[in-house]
Design an enzyme around this catalytic site. Structure first.
Site, PDB file in Angstrom:
ATOM      1  N   THR A  17       1.080  -0.909   0.158  1.00 11.11           N
ATOM      2  CA  THR A  17      -0.102   0.162  -0.504  1.00 11.11           C
ATOM      3  C   THR A  17       0.897   1.392  -0.044  1.00 11.11           C
ATOM      4  O   THR A  17       1.770   1.353   0.675  1.00 11.11           O
ATOM      5  CB  THR A  17      -0.823   0.253   0.944  1.00 11.11           C
ATOM      6  OG1 THR A  17      -2.096  -1.017   1.264  1.00 11.11           O
ATOM      7  CG2 THR A  17      -1.417   0.828   1.029  1.00 11.11           C
ATOM      8  N   PHE A  70      -5.995  -6.690  -1.272  1.00 10.95           N
ATOM      9  CA  PHE A  70      -7.776  -6.329   0.068  1.00 10.95           C
ATOM     10  C   PHE A  70      -7.997  -7.321   1.108  1.00 10.95           C
ATOM     11  O   PHE A  70      -9.374  -7.360   1.356  1.00 10.95           O
ATOM     12  CB  PHE A  70      -9.008  -5.764  -1.021  1.00 10.95           C
ATOM     13  CG  PHE A  70      -9.090  -5.216  -1.920  1.00 10.95           C
ATOM     14  CD1 PHE A  70      -9.270  -3.920  -1.298  1.00 10.95           C
ATOM     15  CD2 PHE A  70      -8.717  -5.256  -3.177  1.00 10.95           C
ATOM     16  CE1 PHE A  70      -8.610  -2.339  -2.058  1.00 10.95           C
ATOM     17  CE2 PHE A  70      -8.652  -3.906  -4.057  1.00 10.95           C
ATOM     18  CZ  PHE A  70      -8.542  -2.410  -3.736  1.00 10.95           C
ATOM     19  N   CYS A  76      -3.372  -2.256   9.599  1.00 11.71           N
ATOM     20  CA  CYS A  76      -3.511  -2.077   9.010  1.00 11.71           C
ATOM     21  C   CYS A  76      -4.286  -0.230   8.476  1.00 11.71           C
ATOM     22  O   CYS A  76      -4.114   0.157   7.917  1.00 11.71           O
ATOM     23  CB  CYS A  76      -4.284  -2.825   7.689  1.00 11.71           C
ATOM     24  SG  CYS A  76      -2.909  -4.660   6.606  1.00 11.71           S
ATOM     25  N   LYS A 134      -8.284  -9.582  15.792  1.00 13.36           N
ATOM     26  CA  LYS A 134      -9.172  -9.864  15.403  1.00 13.36           C
ATOM     27  C   LYS A 134      -9.665 -11.787  15.741  1.00 13.36           C
ATOM     28  O   LYS A 134      -8.300 -11.845  16.049  1.00 13.36           O
ATOM     29  CB  LYS A 134      -9.355  -8.843  14.200  1.00 13.36           C
ATOM     30  CG  LYS A 134      -8.679  -9.429  12.667  1.00 13.36           C
ATOM     31  CD  LYS A 134      -9.225  -9.304  11.648  1.00 13.36           C
ATOM     32  CE  LYS A 134     -10.385  -9.599  11.021  1.00 13.36           C
ATOM     33  NZ  LYS A 134      -9.964  -9.676   9.499  1.00 13.36           N
TER      34      LYS A 134
HETATM   35  C1  UGA Z   1      -8.101  -4.428   6.377  1.00  7.22           C
HETATM   36  C2  UGA Z   1      -9.079  -4.224   5.282  1.00  7.22           C
HETATM   37  O1  UGA Z   1     -10.894  -4.929   5.882  1.00  7.22           O
HETATM   38  C3  UGA Z   1      -8.974  -5.447   4.006  1.00  7.22           C
HETATM   39  O2  UGA Z   1      -9.860  -5.060   3.255  1.00  7.22           O
HETATM   40  C4  UGA Z   1      -7.552  -5.105   3.914  1.00  7.22           C
HETATM   41  O3  UGA Z   1      -6.984  -5.308   3.298  1.00  7.22           O
HETATM   42  C5  UGA Z   1      -6.655  -4.747   5.055  1.00  7.22           C
HETATM   43  O4  UGA Z   1      -6.948  -3.730   6.493  1.00  7.22           O
HETATM   44  C6  UGA Z   1      -4.916  -3.825   4.449  1.00  7.22           C
HETATM   45  O5  UGA Z   1      -4.947  -2.575   4.290  1.00  7.22           O
HETATM   46  O6  UGA Z   1      -4.106  -5.223   4.729  1.00  7.22           O
HETATM   47  P1  UGA Z   1      -8.101  -6.268   8.821  1.00  7.22           P
HETATM   48  O7  UGA Z   1      -6.769  -5.089   9.317  1.00  7.22           O
HETATM   49  O8  UGA Z   1      -7.212  -7.521   8.255  1.00  7.22           O
HETATM   50  O9  UGA Z   1      -8.356  -5.761   7.030  1.00  7.22           O
HETATM   51  O10 UGA Z   1      -9.286  -6.428   9.459  1.00  7.22           O
HETATM   52  P2  UGA Z   1     -11.338  -6.009   9.024  1.00  7.22           P
HETATM   53  O11 UGA Z   1     -11.537  -7.175   8.742  1.00  7.22           O
HETATM   54  O12 UGA Z   1     -10.811  -5.037   8.293  1.00  7.22           O
HETATM   55  O13 UGA Z   1     -10.163  -5.634  10.601  1.00  7.22           O
HETATM   56  C7  UGA Z   1     -10.158  -4.699  10.864  1.00  7.22           C
HETATM   57  C8  UGA Z   1     -10.640  -4.062  12.291  1.00  7.22           C
HETATM   58  O14 UGA Z   1     -11.462  -3.831  12.868  1.00  7.22           O
HETATM   59  C9  UGA Z   1     -10.100  -5.321  13.224  1.00  7.22           C
HETATM   60  O15 UGA Z   1      -9.587  -4.688  14.617  1.00  7.22           O
HETATM   61  C10 UGA Z   1     -11.752  -4.800  13.740  1.00  7.22           C
HETATM   62  O16 UGA Z   1     -12.176  -5.863  14.437  1.00  7.22           O
HETATM   63  C11 UGA Z   1     -12.637  -3.754  13.732  1.00  7.22           C
HETATM   64  N1  UGA Z   1     -13.985  -3.942  12.853  1.00  7.22           N
HETATM   65  C12 UGA Z   1     -14.420  -4.988  12.035  1.00  7.22           C
HETATM   66  C13 UGA Z   1     -15.058  -3.434  13.826  1.00  7.22           C
HETATM   67  O17 UGA Z   1     -15.008  -3.249  15.002  1.00  7.22           O
HETATM   68  N2  UGA Z   1     -15.943  -3.774  13.308  1.00  7.22           N
HETATM   69  C14 UGA Z   1     -16.511  -4.733  12.311  1.00  7.22           C
HETATM   70  O18 UGA Z   1     -17.670  -4.318  11.847  1.00  7.22           O
HETATM   71  C15 UGA Z   1     -15.197  -4.631  10.758  1.00  7.22           C
END
Ligand code: UGA
Length: 445
Positions: free
Chosen positions: A126, A160, A273, A333
């Site tokens: 990125t 992504f 991220c 997570k």
């Molecule tokens: C995120 C993006 O979702 C990916 O598409 C992207 O490729 C990635 O960053 C990156 O840039 O490398 P990631 O950080 O692995 O992925 O995980 P997510 O599922 O996005 O969760 C991120 C954070 O948001 C976690 O702490 C999760 O607990 C939180 N979250 C997620 C919430 O608090 N509520 C939600 O509804 C969803």
């Protein structure tokens, strides 16, 4: 499909991409400067916990389809494609640190003469808008003595995938975004993806590098905005008797214009991220003379979110001094052992300042957490051991095994059964009647 691919950087993006390519019969070499990581990969072992990854690695390394090395020349020799998948961390001012990308580009450039003709360099890291064409392209040309668009090609192709479902996301992406630096480079990458995905290809967009780079940031910024938005609604709900953010999220999620995903209220977004990419985008906008007000508000809401749980704990226990607080979950997570930037670390900091004694448990993240936290907390070897004798339990990560705990387990094991559900994994109707239960975005009637 007998061509060779060089993947530089064996973190989440690089290693998962490499393993998935190899699983489709492509010959892949991972290049990483971390020798221990290289040795692990060679043995078919995964250096990270990611569902399904180790099974693939074991298979493709034993079949000789995936190799690993710390030598760029070995990786680039005869390669038709090279993917730059190194990290782009934040500097202390929040701006992007491109040093890994620039050194990887220089090393790839130096070995370009060994690669196959018409080689395509793909930047997957990125990077802020302008980097591929204005930073990576000149470095590649300078270090190789070759001309981009003539002797080799260059594209930006953002990733992504999510941690915890990285393999699944790689095989089934929502879309592919390709930013062409030179005409025809996008077509070359599409041909590789045709071999990988077969027919039909996932939806794709071919644009220029700047727009592709910005799509990646806008994507993560929008996801972060959704999360901060629902957390703000949750904080309002918490002050209205009978209100429950889960019901609100279900209700608004049915509106097709809003959609149900990424509306889980909780302790805020974390990990390596979203916070880093938001900071880089904010910093980049400011460097261009624009103050991104929404993005700043998203960040501030997220920074404040863990306090909501500390406030709940203080309200329920009066004081946290000398109280034993059990934290269920350390990873940022579920389904990952990654604790980088995790909310658990911030919570621990805040709770220690309040004078609490902290016990922690995580199904996969304990080892990584120990490296960062040392002995400031007590490490339990199970959820039951963690909550045993505690005055308060805070659910920090929504692992499945925590969801299986019932009110009776907390009542039996804790000194005072006070449960604060930071990830909304329990049903308030089941828990509230039996023990002291508080949750983000929930206010009892
Ligand atoms: C995120 C993006 O979702 C990916 O598409 C992207 O490729 C990635 O960053 C990156 O840039 O490398 P990631 O950080 O692995 O992925 O995980 P997510 O599922 O996005 O969760 C991120 C954070 O948001 C976690 O702490 C999760 O607990 C939180 N979250 C997620 C919430 O608090 N509520 C939600 O509804 C969803």
């Amino acid at each position: 499909m007998g061509y060779k691919i060089c993947v530089v950087g064996s973190g989440y993006v690089g290693l998962v991409t490499a393993a998935c390519f190899a699983s489709r019969g492509m010959r892949v070499t991972c290049v990483d400067i971390d020798k221990r990581r290289v040795e692990k990969i060679k043995r078919g072992e995964s250096p990270i916990h990611e569902p399904g990854l180790e099974e693939i690695l074991t298979k493709v390394t034993s079949e000789g389809l995936l190799k690993a090395t710390d030598e760029y020349a070995e990786g680039m020799e005869g390669a038709k494609f090279s993917f730059i998948c190194v990290g782009t961390p934040s500097k202390s001012d929040g701006s992007i640190d491109l040093s890994y990308v620039t050194s990887a580009a220089e090393a790839v450039g130096k070995s370009l003469h060994l690669a196959s003709k018409n080689h395509l360099v793909v930047v997957k890291s990125t990077v802020v808008p302008g980097t591929t064409s204005r930073v990576v392209a000149p470095i590649l040309e300078f270090s190789s003595g070759m001309k981009v668009g003539l002797d080799f090609s260059l594209t930006f192709n953002p990733e992504f995938l999510r941690e915890g479902s990285a393999v699944e996301d790689t095989f089934h992406p929502d879309r592919i975004i390709i930013g062409e630096h030179d005409r025809g480079s996008g077509e070359k990458l599409l041909n590789l993806y045709k071999d990988f995905y077969g027919d039909p290809l996932p939806s794709y967009i071919v644009t220029d590098t700047v727009n592709a780079e910005l799509i990646k940031y806008a994507n993560n910024a929008f996801l972060a905005t959704k999360i901060s938005f629902i957390n703000e609604i949750a904080n309002i709900c918490q002050r209205i008797p009978g209100a429950d953010v889960e019901v609100i999220a279900r209700g608004i999620g049915l509106d097709k214009r809003i959609g149900p995903l990424f509306l889980r209220a909780g302790l805020g977004y974390a990990g390596p991220c979203l916070p880093k990419d938001l900071s880089a985008l904010v910093n980049h906008a400011q460097s261009l003379g624009y103050e991104p007000l929404i993005l700043r508000a998203v960040q501030r809401t997220n920074e404040n979110q863990p306090y909501q749980v500390v406030l709940l704990a203080k309200n329920l226990l009066k004081t946290l001094k000398d109280k034993k607080v059990a934290l269920l979950g350390l990873a940022f997570k579920p389904d990952t052992d990654d604790v980088r930037g995790a909310i658990s670390l911030r919570l621990i900091d805040m709770l220690l300042k309040e004078g609490a004694e902290i016990a922690v448990f995580d199904p996969k993240g304990l080892e990584n957490a120990k490296k960062l936290l040392g002995n400031v907390v007590l490490y339990a070897s199970s959820a039951a051991e963690c909550i045993k004798g505690a005055d308060c339990c805070i659910v920090v990560t929504e692992w499945d095994e925590f969801k299986r705990l019932r009110p009776e387990d907390f009542i039996r094991l804790m000194r005072t059964p006070v449960v604060i559900d930071g990830r909304r994994i329990y049903d308030p109707r089941e828990f509230s009647g039996k023990l002291v239960y508080a949750a983000i975005g929930y206010c009892p009637p």
